[in-house]
Design an enzyme around this catalytic site. Structure first.
Site, PDB file in Angstrom:
ATOM      1  N   CYS A  19       0.815  -1.222   0.000  1.00  0.00           N
ATOM      2  CA  CYS A  19       0.000   0.000   0.000  1.00  0.00           C
ATOM      3  C   CYS A  19       0.844   1.265   0.000  1.00  0.00           C
ATOM      4  CB  CYS A  19      -0.955  -0.004   1.183  1.00  0.00           C
ATOM      5  SG  CYS A  19      -0.179  -0.301   2.795  1.00  0.00           S
ATOM      6  N   HIS A  73      -1.275   0.240   7.484  1.00  0.00           N
ATOM      7  CA  HIS A  73      -1.959   0.509   6.219  1.00  0.00           C
ATOM      8  C   HIS A  73      -1.662   1.958   5.838  1.00  0.00           C
ATOM      9  CE1 HIS A  73      -4.552  -0.224   2.914  1.00  0.00           C
ATOM     10  NE2 HIS A  73      -5.495   0.632   3.288  1.00  0.00           N
ATOM     11  N   ASP A  89      -8.273   4.922  -1.148  1.00  0.00           N
ATOM     12  CA  ASP A  89      -7.731   3.685  -0.578  1.00  0.00           C
ATOM     13  C   ASP A  89      -7.890   2.587  -1.628  1.00  0.00           C
ATOM     14  OD1 ASP A  89      -7.025   1.407   0.779  1.00  0.00           O
ATOM     15  OD2 ASP A  89      -8.367   1.737   2.492  1.00  0.00           O
TER      16      ASP A  89
END
Length: 207
Positions: A19, A73, A89
């Protein structure tokens, strides 16, 4: 910032379980289109000292809640002139982007519903600073035996003046790294639209 400057979700550079690199490429794309827009954009690392952070609405989680307990994250947030913040996201089942309030309510929620060991911290970094300081040699994605925990991206590692600064971003120690480290309530206050919106606690049985 004109929303069309950012690519559609399907057009984004994306590798599952990377991510931080996905968000770096989103920032890099924005810099190539409108460098001045970076000033209103932020990269947010979510983690805690236990590296156990529950997030909902995640593609990797099972329906209906899509709950995943990540070690960390990373998301991208744009705060517009009218005060509305949008969250991007790439690992989420929500709209891309979602309003900050929608994302917080569905994916983050209030820490008050969680055991203390799961309380999240948020390191908020301006996108331009992130682009200039982030580097990863991907060693954190190696198992003790040396294999990959998840297949790495096909492109080369992201390098700046250093070969590996990712741990300084994942760390929620406010005296190291870049940006500002916030708890969930301060994070909500930073990005919520000035409309009297507040989040409502929900029950959870995460152990």
């Amino acid at each position: 910032m004109d929303s069309c400057i950012l690519p559609q979700k399907i057009q984004c550079v994306y590798t599952s379980h990377y991510c931080e690199e996905n968000v770096w490429h989103l920032c890099s794309h924005l810099r190539s289109k409108s460098v001045e827009s970076l000033q209103s954009c932020f990269v947010v690392f979510i983690s805690n000292s236990n590296r156990q952070i529950p997030l909902w609405a995640q593609k990797a989680g099972a329906a209906p809640e899509h709950l995943v307990v990540w070690d960390y994250h990373v998301i991208f947030v744009h705060k517009s002139n009218d005060g509305q913040s949008l969250v991007y996201d790439l690992d989420c089942v929500l709209d891309f982007p979602s309003t900050f309030e929608e994302y917080f309510d569905a994916a983050i929620m209030d820490d008050a519903i969680l055991k203390e060991k799961f309380h999240r911290k948020f390191r908020v970094i301006n996108a331009s600073i992130f682009l200039n300081t982030f580097a990863s040699n991907r060693s954190h994605m190696r198992s003790p035996e040396g294999g990959w925990i998840a297949p790495p991206p096909q492109y080369p590692c992201i390098q700046t003046n250093n070969s590996n600064t990712i741990e300084l971003f994942i760390s929620m120690d406010p005296v190291v790294g870049w940006g500002e480290v916030l708890d969930s309530k301060s994070f909500f206050q930073m990005f919520k639209k000035d409309s009297g919106v507040s989040f409502v606690g929900k029950q959870t049985d995460i152990e």
